[in-house]
Design a protein around this motif. Structure first.
Motif, PDB file in Angstrom:
ATOM      1  N   GLU A  42       0.247  -1.346  -0.261  1.00 27.27           N
ATOM      2  CA  GLU A  42      -0.088  -0.402   0.084  1.00 27.27           C
ATOM      3  C   GLU A  42       0.859   1.125  -0.698  1.00 27.27           C
ATOM      4  OE1 GLU A  42      -3.660   0.172   0.135  1.00 27.27           O
ATOM      5  OE2 GLU A  42      -3.448  -1.630  -0.741  1.00 27.27           O
ATOM      6  N   SER A  43       1.974   1.733   0.830  1.00 37.77           N
ATOM      7  CA  SER A  43       2.533   2.280   0.799  1.00 37.77           C
ATOM      8  C   SER A  43       3.601   2.248  -0.280  1.00 37.77           C
ATOM      9  CB  SER A  43       3.749   2.330   2.071  1.00 37.77           C
ATOM     10  OG  SER A  43       4.123   0.930   2.614  1.00 37.77           O
ATOM     11  N   ALA A  44       4.284   2.081  -1.475  1.00 39.77           N
ATOM     12  CA  ALA A  44       4.553   1.636  -2.637  1.00 39.77           C
ATOM     13  C   ALA A  44       4.786   2.959  -3.541  1.00 39.77           C
ATOM     14  CB  ALA A  44       3.802   0.833  -3.891  1.00 39.77           C
ATOM     15  N   SER A  45       6.225   3.327  -4.495  1.00 40.16           N
ATOM     16  CA  SER A  45       6.342   4.852  -4.866  1.00 40.16           C
ATOM     17  C   SER A  45       6.185   3.979  -5.974  1.00 40.16           C
ATOM     18  CB  SER A  45       7.378   5.240  -4.653  1.00 40.16           C
ATOM     19  OG  SER A  45       7.760   5.438  -3.680  1.00 40.16           O
ATOM     20  N   ILE A  46       4.913   4.509  -7.089  1.00 39.12           N
ATOM     21  CA  ILE A  46       4.569   4.066  -8.275  1.00 39.12           C
ATOM     22  C   ILE A  46       5.385   4.858 -10.010  1.00 39.12           C
ATOM     23  CG2 ILE A  46       2.738   3.306 -10.404  1.00 39.12           C
ATOM     24  CD1 ILE A  46       2.404   1.617  -7.462  1.00 39.12           C
ATOM     25  N   THR A  47       6.448   4.439 -10.684  1.00 39.80           N
ATOM     26  CA  THR A  47       6.638   4.213 -11.212  1.00 39.80           C
ATOM     27  C   THR A  47       6.785   3.493 -12.521  1.00 39.80           C
ATOM     28  OG1 THR A  47       9.014   4.792 -12.815  1.00 39.80           O
ATOM     29  CG2 THR A  47       9.112   3.475 -10.375  1.00 39.80           C
ATOM     30  N   PRO A  48       6.633   3.652 -14.386  1.00 35.43           N
ATOM     31  CA  PRO A  48       7.004   4.960 -14.301  1.00 35.43           C
ATOM     32  C   PRO A  48       5.171   5.587 -14.489  1.00 35.43           C
ATOM     33  CG  PRO A  48       6.630   2.898 -16.149  1.00 35.43           C
ATOM     34  CD  PRO A  48       6.849   2.744 -15.214  1.00 35.43           C
ATOM     35  N   LEU A  49       4.612   6.792 -15.205  1.00 32.96           N
ATOM     36  CA  LEU A  49       3.568   7.113 -14.626  1.00 32.96           C
ATOM     37  C   LEU A  49       2.795   6.551 -15.827  1.00 32.96           C
ATOM     38  CD1 LEU A  49       2.168  10.284 -13.506  1.00 32.96           C
ATOM     39  CD2 LEU A  49       2.614  11.297 -15.912  1.00 32.96           C
ATOM     40  N   GLU A  50       2.997   5.872 -16.573  1.00 39.56           N
ATOM     41  CA  GLU A  50       1.751   5.110 -17.592  1.00 39.56           C
ATOM     42  C   GLU A  50       1.091   3.641 -16.165  1.00 39.56           C
ATOM     43  OE1 GLU A  50       4.649   6.753 -20.878  1.00 39.56           O
ATOM     44  OE2 GLU A  50       4.865   5.615 -18.643  1.00 39.56           O
ATOM     45  N   ASP A  51       2.227   3.304 -15.562  1.00 38.68           N
ATOM     46  CA  ASP A  51       1.069   2.813 -15.285  1.00 38.68           C
ATOM     47  C   ASP A  51       1.035   3.451 -13.139  1.00 38.68           C
ATOM     48  OD1 ASP A  51       3.280   0.957 -15.941  1.00 38.68           O
ATOM     49  OD2 ASP A  51       4.470   0.382 -13.757  1.00 38.68           O
ATOM     50  N   LEU A  52       0.642   4.593 -13.093  1.00 35.90           N
ATOM     51  CA  LEU A  52      -0.108   5.103 -12.465  1.00 35.90           C
ATOM     52  C   LEU A  52      -1.703   5.267 -13.055  1.00 35.90           C
ATOM     53  CD1 LEU A  52      -0.198   6.503  -9.364  1.00 35.90           C
ATOM     54  CD2 LEU A  52       0.052   8.951 -10.285  1.00 35.90           C
ATOM     55  N   TYR A  53      -1.509   5.737 -14.437  1.00 33.90           N
ATOM     56  CA  TYR A  53      -2.955   5.769 -15.111  1.00 33.90           C
ATOM     57  C   TYR A  53      -3.708   4.709 -15.098  1.00 33.90           C
ATOM     58  CZ  TYR A  53      -1.866  10.639 -16.668  1.00 33.90           C
ATOM     59  OH  TYR A  53      -2.076  11.863 -16.747  1.00 33.90           O
ATOM     60  N   LYS A  54      -1.790   3.475 -15.393  1.00 27.73           N
ATOM     61  CA  LYS A  54      -2.913   2.580 -15.437  1.00 27.73           C
ATOM     62  C   LYS A  54      -3.718   1.800 -13.970  1.00 27.73           C
ATOM     63  CE  LYS A  54      -0.357   0.410 -18.620  1.00 27.73           C
ATOM     64  NZ  LYS A  54       2.044   0.003 -18.932  1.00 27.73           N
ATOM     65  N   ARG A  55      -3.312   1.790 -12.772  1.00 24.76           N
ATOM     66  CA  ARG A  55      -4.044   1.780 -11.570  1.00 24.76           C
ATOM     67  C   ARG A  55      -4.788   2.375 -11.359  1.00 24.76           C
ATOM     68  NH1 ARG A  55      -0.691   0.111  -7.444  1.00 24.76           N
ATOM     69  NH2 ARG A  55      -1.600  -0.034  -5.514  1.00 24.76           N
ATOM     70  N   PHE A  56      -4.922   3.672 -11.925  1.00 24.81           N
ATOM     71  CA  PHE A  56      -6.568   4.751 -11.730  1.00 24.81           C
ATOM     72  C   PHE A  56      -7.462   4.141 -12.855  1.00 24.81           C
ATOM     73  CE2 PHE A  56      -3.763   5.958  -7.724  1.00 24.81           C
ATOM     74  CZ  PHE A  56      -4.588   6.587  -7.176  1.00 24.81           C
ATOM     75  N   LYS A  57      -7.212   3.257 -13.798  1.00 24.51           N
ATOM     76  CA  LYS A  57      -7.989   2.876 -14.792  1.00 24.51           C
ATOM     77  C   LYS A  57      -8.314   4.396 -15.901  1.00 24.51           C
ATOM     78  CE  LYS A  57     -10.219  -1.119 -12.936  1.00 24.51           C
ATOM     79  NZ  LYS A  57      -9.343  -1.027 -11.772  1.00 24.51           N
ATOM     80  N   ILE A  58      -7.177   5.164 -16.336  1.00 27.65           N
ATOM     81  CA  ILE A  58      -7.130   6.986 -16.349  1.00 27.65           C
ATOM     82  C   ILE A  58      -7.219   6.429 -17.663  1.00 27.65           C
ATOM     83  CG2 ILE A  58      -6.327   8.914 -16.730  1.00 27.65           C
ATOM     84  CD1 ILE A  58      -6.520   8.814 -13.164  1.00 27.65           C
ATOM     85  N   PRO A  59      -8.015   6.993 -18.536  1.00 31.36           N
ATOM     86  CA  PRO A  59      -8.130   5.937 -20.290  1.00 31.36           C
ATOM     87  C   PRO A  59      -6.322   6.869 -20.689  1.00 31.36           C
ATOM     88  CG  PRO A  59      -9.569   7.111 -19.882  1.00 31.36           C
ATOM     89  CD  PRO A  59      -9.175   6.689 -18.339  1.00 31.36           C
ATOM     90  N   GLY A  60      -5.823   6.096 -22.348  1.00 30.51           N
ATOM     91  CA  GLY A  60      -5.582   6.738 -22.601  1.00 30.51           C
ATOM     92  C   GLY A  60      -3.734   6.687 -21.816  1.00 30.51           C
ATOM     93  N   ALA A  61      -2.484   7.507 -22.864  1.00 27.45           N
ATOM     94  CA  ALA A  61      -1.335   7.184 -21.837  1.00 27.45           C
ATOM     95  C   ALA A  61      -1.232   8.923 -21.795  1.00 27.45           C
ATOM     96  CB  ALA A  61      -0.427   7.758 -22.968  1.00 27.45           C
ATOM     97  N   PRO A  62      -0.471   9.109 -20.314  1.00 31.81           N
ATOM     98  CA  PRO A  62       0.137  10.624 -20.093  1.00 31.81           C
ATOM     99  C   PRO A  62       0.098  11.298 -21.053  1.00 31.81           C
ATOM    100  CG  PRO A  62       1.552   8.880 -18.990  1.00 31.81           C
ATOM    101  CD  PRO A  62       0.875   8.041 -19.775  1.00 31.81           C
ATOM    102  N   PRO A  63      -0.188  12.728 -21.772  1.00 34.58           N
ATOM    103  CA  PRO A  63       0.313  13.570 -22.118  1.00 34.58           C
ATOM    104  C   PRO A  63       1.934  13.873 -22.545  1.00 34.58           C
ATOM    105  CG  PRO A  63      -0.730  14.704 -20.168  1.00 34.58           C
ATOM    106  CD  PRO A  63      -1.008  13.322 -20.354  1.00 34.58           C
ATOM    107  N   ALA A  64       2.233  14.040 -23.721  1.00 30.71           N
ATOM    108  CA  ALA A  64       3.721  14.614 -23.501  1.00 30.71           C
ATOM    109  C   ALA A  64       4.049  15.477 -22.726  1.00 30.71           C
ATOM    110  CB  ALA A  64       3.801  15.306 -25.151  1.00 30.71           C
ATOM    111  N   SER A  65       3.358  16.640 -21.948  1.00 28.63           N
ATOM    112  CA  SER A  65       3.639  17.392 -21.338  1.00 28.63           C
ATOM    113  C   SER A  65       4.074  16.952 -19.756  1.00 28.63           C
ATOM    114  CB  SER A  65       2.439  18.650 -21.178  1.00 28.63           C
ATOM    115  OG  SER A  65       1.352  17.839 -20.698  1.00 28.63           O
TER     116      SER A  65
END
Length: 445
Positions: A42-65
């Protein structure tokens, strides 16, 4: 794996890794497993950012910004370390500090009437603060001097207060402190989440304020430290300690069964094999039938492209919103860190809002905090159950950690570690015992 161990640990959260490290240093044979392919539970740090998007079921890839995904290490649970607190002691005593680098957090702020102010914690800051009027400042200064001199073992420092009997409310009255000052003293210095402490004996509150002041005195800017590359580094540091002392680690191990005989744990089954043990430590997710829910915490991870307003462009800070400023029972916390800590892409900031859930609409509850952070580039919302063990584990020898709470520091986690240690060994936890034995074989110089 078909072996006999003194202790088997399931889950690599911070609590589990510290206990595993301590048990290994104390000469116990430890097997440590986690069903996840990464450390931290539960106390992990998530990397890369793509994995965070997947974990929270946010559609699409992180924007280039958002920059490179690998530049991100996002904590799922936001916390800082008190510079003079118990976790830092554990890190120093076990020398796990050699695996980590820390930075001091740039400031602690408190919310009052819709604005945020720096928390005054030294006499000079208190006298310059716009949180209080002139006379209030003098009274507050007197109170701080009293706290600094207070020693629960020396009655000459009590000035007519009985630390074991006098309620904190009475102490505030004695120094004639007003409501606003009481608010930030109790919530931003003593770090209480609710106002229940006002009617309890004052000794603990005074000691909490002392801890804050002493932590602050170590580095000056704030009493908080934060590890480079995120909090996920902490469990890994203690895992290394355990490994140096012969502990065995296995990630990505599905746990099929905890084997109990005559009410007592005797082993763990994974992938058809059984490892036997005398004692078991685990987080609540491995024993859903042995824990109960006592509440919920909402946490919102916010990615920003700017520092938080009115914080002097700090690259890291904490903001405390005391409950009665927003008509609640418990405080709302904001922890903010940034690319300065190697947890975000250049020019990006991560602010994490957390509080104990009180209503059916938790996202509405944290609105005052989110307003301080606008504009927010991306939000990740999680609501977690607060789980605690149903029993002490003395009969079953299954010792279960508590879920991480909404506090922004690790003192409650360390209390849980000390408590589990005492239940497992029958003796009080002693920091001295954690010191590496001088003739140990160090992993490196």
């Amino acid at each position: 794996m078909n072996e006999e161990y003194d202790v088997i640990v399931l889950g690599t959260g911070l609590t589990e890794c510290i206990l595993s490290g301590i048990m290994s240093v104390n000469g116990k044979k430890v097997l440590h497993m986690d069903r996840n392919p990464y450390y931290g539970g539960e106390s992990a740090s998530i990397t890369p950012l793509e994995d965070l998007y997947k974990r929270f079921k946010i559609p699409g890839a992180p924007p280039a910004s958002m920059g490179r995904g690998r530049d991100w290490n996002v904590d799922l649970i936001p916390k800082f370390l008190m510079a003079n607190g118990q976790l830092v002691k554990m890190l120093l005593y076990t020398e796990v500090t050699r695996y980590l680098d820390f930075k001091v957090t740039e400031g602690s702020f408190v919310y009052k009437g819709g604005k945020i102010y720096k928390v005054p914690s030294t006499e000079a800051e208190a006298l310059a603060s716009s949180l209080m009027g002139l006379f209030e400042k003098r009274r507050f200064r007197k109170f701080l001097v009293y706290v600094a001199n207070f020693d629960e073992n020396d009655a000459r420092t009590f000035e007519g207060i009985d630390p074991k009997k006098t309620a904190m409310r009475e102490v505030y009255k004695k120094f004639d402190l007003g409501q606003d000052v009481i608010d930030f003293t109790g919530h931003a210095l003593a770090l209480y989440r609710t106002d229940d402490y006002l009617d309890q004996p004052c000794c603990e509150t005074i000691n909490r304020i002392k801890l804050y002041s002493e932590s602050l005195a170590r580095y000056g800017k704030s009493p908080y430290l934060y590890p480079l590359y995120g909090l996920g580094e902490l469990p890994q540091g203690f895992a290394r300690l355990s490994a140096i002392y012969g502990g065995t680690y296995m990630l990505n191990k599905p746990i099929e069964e905890i084997i109990v005989q005559d009410g007592k744990v005797i082993g763990v089954k994974s992938e058809g094999e059984v490892a036997r043990c005398k004692q078991l430590i685990c987080d609540p997710s491995y024993v859903k039938d042995r824990v109960e829910k006592v509440g919920q915490v909402i946490r919102v991870i916010c990615i920003l492209s700017h520092p938080i307003k009115n914080t002097n462009d700090a690259n890291s800070c904490q903001i405390i919103i005391p409950q009665n400023q927003v008509n609640r029972k418990s405080d709302i916390y904001v922890c903010m860190i940034s690319s300065a800590h190697n947890v975000a892409a250049q020019g990006k900031y991560i602010a994490i809002v957390s509080t104990t859930v009180e209503t059916k609409e938790p996202e509405k509850e944290i609105r005052p905090a989110l307003e301080l952070l606008e504009p927010i580039e991306q939000k990740f919302v999680s609501i977690s159950d607060l789980l605690v063990p149903k029993d002490l584990g003395t009969e079953s020898q299954i010792f279960i950690s508590r879920t991480y709470d909404a506090t922004t520091h690790f003192e409650t986690t360390c209390d849980d570690i000390k408590d589990i240690y005492k239940r497992m060994t029958g003796s009080e936890f002693d920091f001295e015992e954690m010191k590496r034995k001088k003739n140990d074989i160090y992993g490196e110089d």
